[in-house]
Structures are given as structure tokens and as C-alpha cells.
Scaffold this motif. Structure first.
Motif, PDB file in Angstrom:
ATOM      1  N   ILE A 273      26.861  65.985  45.804  1.00  0.00           N
ATOM      2  CA  ILE A 273      25.663  65.398  46.425  1.00  0.00           C
ATOM      3  C   ILE A 273      24.345  65.458  45.268  1.00  0.00           C
ATOM      4  CG2 ILE A 273      23.619  65.352  48.040  1.00  0.00           C
ATOM      5  CD1 ILE A 273      25.746  66.388  49.945  1.00  0.00           C
ATOM      6  N   LYS A 274      24.481  66.659  44.485  1.00  0.00           N
ATOM      7  CA  LYS A 274      23.551  66.801  43.392  1.00  0.00           C
ATOM      8  C   LYS A 274      23.849  65.870  42.411  1.00  0.00           C
ATOM      9  CE  LYS A 274      22.374  71.644  44.257  1.00  0.00           C
ATOM     10  NZ  LYS A 274      22.550  73.168  43.751  1.00  0.00           N
ATOM     11  N   ARG A 275      25.276  65.690  42.037  1.00  0.00           N
ATOM     12  CA  ARG A 275      25.622  64.679  41.141  1.00  0.00           C
ATOM     13  C   ARG A 275      25.171  63.136  41.334  1.00  0.00           C
ATOM     14  NH1 ARG A 275      30.414  66.297  38.300  1.00  0.00           N
ATOM     15  NH2 ARG A 275      30.432  63.928  37.520  1.00  0.00           N
TER      16      ARG A 275
ATOM     17  N   GLN B 234       4.832  40.067  40.119  1.00  0.00           N
ATOM     18  CA  GLN B 234       3.571  39.680  39.297  1.00  0.00           C
ATOM     19  C   GLN B 234       2.518  40.931  38.963  1.00  0.00           C
ATOM     20  OE1 GLN B 234       1.579  36.485  41.790  1.00  0.00           O
ATOM     21  NE2 GLN B 234       3.412  35.606  42.394  1.00  0.00           N
ATOM     22  N   ARG B 235       1.766  40.798  37.997  1.00  0.00           N
ATOM     23  CA  ARG B 235       0.916  41.810  37.862  1.00  0.00           C
ATOM     24  C   ARG B 235       0.216  42.428  39.152  1.00  0.00           C
ATOM     25  NH1 ARG B 235      -1.377  43.871  33.171  1.00  0.00           N
ATOM     26  NH2 ARG B 235      -0.120  42.177  32.156  1.00  0.00           N
ATOM     27  N   GLU B 236      -0.148  43.668  39.230  1.00  0.00           N
ATOM     28  CA  GLU B 236      -0.717  44.465  40.365  1.00  0.00           C
ATOM     29  C   GLU B 236       0.058  44.067  41.560  1.00  0.00           C
ATOM     30  OE1 GLU B 236      -4.722  43.184  40.620  1.00  0.00           O
ATOM     31  OE2 GLU B 236      -5.336  43.934  38.873  1.00  0.00           O
ATOM     32  N   ASP B 237       1.214  43.654  41.586  1.00  0.00           N
ATOM     33  CA  ASP B 237       2.158  43.837  42.824  1.00  0.00           C
ATOM     34  C   ASP B 237       2.779  45.300  43.315  1.00  0.00           C
ATOM     35  OD1 ASP B 237       2.564  41.146  43.636  1.00  0.00           O
ATOM     36  OD2 ASP B 237       4.425  40.731  42.593  1.00  0.00           O
ATOM     37  N   LEU B 238       2.685  45.547  44.470  1.00  0.00           N
ATOM     38  CA  LEU B 238       3.183  46.709  44.786  1.00  0.00           C
ATOM     39  C   LEU B 238       4.713  46.363  45.023  1.00  0.00           C
ATOM     40  CD1 LEU B 238       3.057  49.641  46.153  1.00  0.00           C
ATOM     41  CD2 LEU B 238       2.968  48.539  48.257  1.00  0.00           C
ATOM     42  N   VAL B 239       5.587  47.309  44.482  1.00  0.00           N
ATOM     43  CA  VAL B 239       7.104  46.832  44.357  1.00  0.00           C
ATOM     44  C   VAL B 239       7.720  48.279  45.299  1.00  0.00           C
ATOM     45  CG1 VAL B 239       8.831  46.727  42.904  1.00  0.00           C
ATOM     46  CG2 VAL B 239       6.772  45.890  42.263  1.00  0.00           C
ATOM     47  N   ASP B 240       8.671  47.990  46.108  1.00  0.00           N
ATOM     48  CA  ASP B 240       9.667  48.825  46.847  1.00  0.00           C
ATOM     49  C   ASP B 240      10.801  48.902  45.983  1.00  0.00           C
ATOM     50  OD1 ASP B 240      10.150  50.464  49.166  1.00  0.00           O
ATOM     51  OD2 ASP B 240      11.602  48.878  49.222  1.00  0.00           O
ATOM     52  N   VAL B 241      11.260  49.805  45.692  1.00  0.00           N
ATOM     53  CA  VAL B 241      12.683  50.214  45.196  1.00  0.00           C
ATOM     54  C   VAL B 241      13.266  51.166  46.180  1.00  0.00           C
ATOM     55  CG1 VAL B 241      14.092  50.785  43.351  1.00  0.00           C
ATOM     56  CG2 VAL B 241      11.875  49.433  42.838  1.00  0.00           C
ATOM     57  N   ASN B 242      14.228  50.829  46.829  1.00  0.00           N
ATOM     58  CA  ASN B 242      14.836  51.909  47.762  1.00  0.00           C
ATOM     59  C   ASN B 242      16.444  51.797  47.462  1.00  0.00           C
ATOM     60  OD1 ASN B 242      16.160  53.655  49.521  1.00  0.00           O
ATOM     61  ND2 ASN B 242      14.907  52.550  51.478  1.00  0.00           N
ATOM     62  N   HIS B 243      17.060  52.339  46.776  1.00  0.00           N
ATOM     63  CA  HIS B 243      18.430  52.369  46.308  1.00  0.00           C
ATOM     64  C   HIS B 243      19.283  53.277  46.645  1.00  0.00           C
ATOM     65  CE1 HIS B 243      21.471  50.520  43.792  1.00  0.00           C
ATOM     66  NE2 HIS B 243      21.062  49.259  44.339  1.00  0.00           N
ATOM     67  N   ALA B 244      20.379  53.349  46.995  1.00  0.00           N
ATOM     68  CA  ALA B 244      21.302  54.564  47.628  1.00  0.00           C
ATOM     69  C   ALA B 244      22.414  54.590  46.342  1.00  0.00           C
ATOM     70  CB  ALA B 244      21.951  54.330  48.838  1.00  0.00           C
ATOM     71  N   THR B 245      22.967  55.962  46.426  1.00  0.00           N
ATOM     72  CA  THR B 245      23.898  56.098  45.384  1.00  0.00           C
ATOM     73  C   THR B 245      25.136  56.820  45.750  1.00  0.00           C
ATOM     74  OG1 THR B 245      22.589  56.245  43.408  1.00  0.00           O
ATOM     75  CG2 THR B 245      24.499  57.244  43.055  1.00  0.00           C
ATOM     76  N   VAL B 246      26.117  56.610  45.550  1.00  0.00           N
ATOM     77  CA  VAL B 246      27.458  57.074  45.834  1.00  0.00           C
ATOM     78  C   VAL B 246      28.400  57.743  44.662  1.00  0.00           C
ATOM     79  CG1 VAL B 246      29.581  56.911  47.402  1.00  0.00           C
ATOM     80  CG2 VAL B 246      27.465  55.335  47.979  1.00  0.00           C
ATOM     81  N   PHE B 247      28.552  59.155  44.855  1.00  0.00           N
ATOM     82  CA  PHE B 247      29.536  59.344  43.854  1.00  0.00           C
ATOM     83  C   PHE B 247      30.642  60.206  44.668  1.00  0.00           C
ATOM     84  CE2 PHE B 247      30.697  63.193  40.874  1.00  0.00           C
ATOM     85  CZ  PHE B 247      31.206  62.423  39.817  1.00  0.00           C
ATOM     86  N   GLN B 248      31.807  59.971  44.219  1.00  0.00           N
ATOM     87  CA  GLN B 248      32.920  60.618  44.851  1.00  0.00           C
ATOM     88  C   GLN B 248      33.102  60.723  46.414  1.00  0.00           C
ATOM     89  OE1 GLN B 248      35.577  63.161  43.427  1.00  0.00           O
ATOM     90  NE2 GLN B 248      35.641  61.479  41.992  1.00  0.00           N
ATOM     91  N   GLY B 249      32.437  59.648  46.964  1.00  0.00           N
ATOM     92  CA  GLY B 249      32.114  59.656  48.404  1.00  0.00           C
ATOM     93  C   GLY B 249      30.930  60.184  49.060  1.00  0.00           C
TER      94      GLY B 249
END
Length: 297
Positions: free
Chosen positions: A186-188, A279-294
């Protein structure tokens, strides 16, 4: 004299070369401490085989307390948790005899990856009924929260002498308690997520589309070991997951089974990143998940 014919390099050799290049690339940045897996088909789990055997013993102890004579697991992540392989299969765990893995696809890989000795080729319900023929009656534990109605009905029809009970609470309780090796994975996964966020800082600028931003982040994480598909507690799905939205798209409520944001690329996929240019001054949401070895972060 004719010159000896040169053989084309093995695809595994090529992939190992790619692996070396990736390691050099990552290690050129001291802030990124990710040890990449070799990208060939023989890559195995980093969990020790003893972990899987210990899990089976804990499952059996729980089955004994609940009066379950035999576990029948069909959910991919549960099968992997106990067997060490996630190939298309069914795992049978009797309370007092060796487990049986019934494999539908890729027998060679299943035998290579699992610690289970009794691995059999399966053609479906007929094979399952045959494997259970030594067991005359009793309680069979199935994952009632994820099995399909059609599969459950087939079980009742083909195994009329058995009673079917829900084993999912027991399985999920066992899976909830993580070993040190699992925590390390999970740390990886979290470290790989950090690689993606670093790429976000590098790429995020005015004029980049939401999809372009997602693609850059995804590519950076895949190179660092991200496996791509997220694992959900349903009937064996593997779905990509990421919320990328900016500006007015942050107000678009979407999603199939969860409430998330983002307009999505089309009406067929109405959530997540779109072709909207940031665009300039946009609020941007980045919500991304990661999987390593399941394992996820």
C-alpha cells in the motif's frame, strides 16, 4: 561459408531492457524512490507464499466457528487473496482437506503462480459438481454479496444436497486486517500516486484539456508500476477510476454508482475528464487512484 543466422531477440529480453531504462529514469530523480517490477509475463506477487497459506488456515478456523463445511469462492480478488493468482477460476476450500483451484483460462500461469497443489482445468458447472462429488452434503459458503443470480441458481440446481450460506462477512473481516507485507505494498502504491501528482504539477497549465492532463498522469504512474484497473467489491470488475474536472465542470454531478463530478468524454461515459480546456484561475479537481500488486492508494 554462410553466415550463421541471427535469432531475433526474445520479447522478454526487450521487456527487460525497457525495465532497465525505466529504473535509470526513475533513479535520476532522487525524490522518487520506486522500485519497479520487471515487465515480463513471469512477474509474480511480492507477497510471501506463507501469507496465502496462513490466510487459508484463518479462513478454516472461521468456517469451523460458523458451521461452514466448504468455501466456494468466485470473486477474483478473494481468489487472489487466498491462492496467489487472479486468473479466471473458482477456489474450493474444504474445512479438512486441501484446497482445489478450478481454472477456466490460463492453466499454466495458474500453476506457476499459486501455492495450491490441486489445480484443475474447468469447463464450468459440470467440473465444479464433479470436484464436489466426494462431499455428499453440508453447508457451502459463497460470496452472496457478489455472485450473480444465474450462478447462484445453477449452484442450487446442480448441488441439491447442500445448503448455501453467506461467507462474505468472514472473508472481508480477514481481508480487512493487513499484514506488514500488505502495508508495504500500500505504501508503494502511495509512492506511485506521488509520481502522478508530480507529473500533474509539471503538466497543468492553461490550454491543456482535462483528458490530456489525465493521460499524462496515468502514463507517469503506469511507468512507475500502477496496474491501471481498480478493483471493486462486485462481480469481478476492473475499472479505471479518476475524477478530473475543472472550472464549470466541477458543478456537473455524474457517475453510475457513486456521486462524482465531471462531464466525461461523451454521453456513453458521462463522468470524469472531458475535452474542456483548462483556463486561467480555474479550480481543478484531480482525484486519481493507484493500484500496485492489487493494493490501492
Amino acid at each position: 561459408l554462410t553466415q550463421p543466422k541471427k535469432e531475433a531477440p526474445s520479447p522478454h529480453v526487450f521487456l527487460d531492457m525497457v525495465f532497465i531504462v525505466l529504473i535509470q529514469t526513475v533513479h535520476s530523480r532522487p525524490s522518487v524512490m520506486i522500485k519497479l517490477l520487471s515487465m515480463n509475463s513471469s512477474a509474480k506477487t511480492l507477497l510471501p507464499q506463507s501469507d496465502f497459506k496462513e490466510r487459508i488456515e484463518k479462513l478454516r478456523k472461521g468456517m469451523e466457528k460458523k458451521g461452514i463445511d466448504l468455501a466456494l469462492l468466485s470473486q477474483q480478488r478473494d481468489i487472489y487473496y487466498f491462492s496467489g493468482t487472479a486468473v479466471y477460476s473458482i477456489l474450493v476450500v474444504p474445512i479438512d482437506s486441501e484446497p482445489i483451484l478450478l481454472v477456466r483460462i490460463n492453466m499454466d500461469r495458474a500453476r506457476r503462480e499459486t501455492w495450491i497443489k490441486d489445480v484443475r482445468s474447468s469447463v464450468g458447472m459440470h467440473t465444479l459438481a464433479e470436484a464436489l462429488s466426494p462431499f455428499k452434503r453440508g453447508n457451502i459458503g459463497v460470496e452472496k454479496d457478489v455472485v450473480s443470480v444465474s450462478f447462484y441458481e445453477q449452484l442450487i440446481k446442480n448441488l441439491p444436497n447442500f445448503n448455501f450460506v453467506d461467507i462474505s462477512p468472514l472473508v472481508l473481516t480477514l481481508r480487512m486486517l493487513k499484514s506488514k507485507a500488505e502495508i508495504d505494498l500500500i505504501k508503494r502504491a502511495a509512492e506511485i500516486s506521488h509520481v502522478g501528482l508530480q507529473k500533474c504539477e509539471e503538466v497543468l497549465k492553461e490550454g491543456v484539456t482535462e483528458i490530456e492532463l489525465e493521460s499524462e498522469i496515468e502514463a507517469a504512474k503506469r511507468r512507475a508500476g500502477h496496474e491501471g484497473a481498480m478493483h471493486f467489491r462486485t462481480n469481478n470488475p476492473g475499472l479505471s477510476f479518476g475524477t478530473f474536472a475543472s472550472g464549470s465542470n466541477l458543478a456537473v454531478v455524474s457517475g453510475y454508482w457513486i456521486a462524482i463530478i465531471g462531464e466525461g468524454p461523451s454521453s456513453a461515459r458521462p463522468y470524469g475528464p472531458s475535452q474542456r480546456k483548462i483556463q486561467r484561475e480555474d479550480l481543478v479537481d484531480v482525484n486519481h487512484a493507484t493500484v500496485f500488486q492489487g493494493y490501492h492508494s
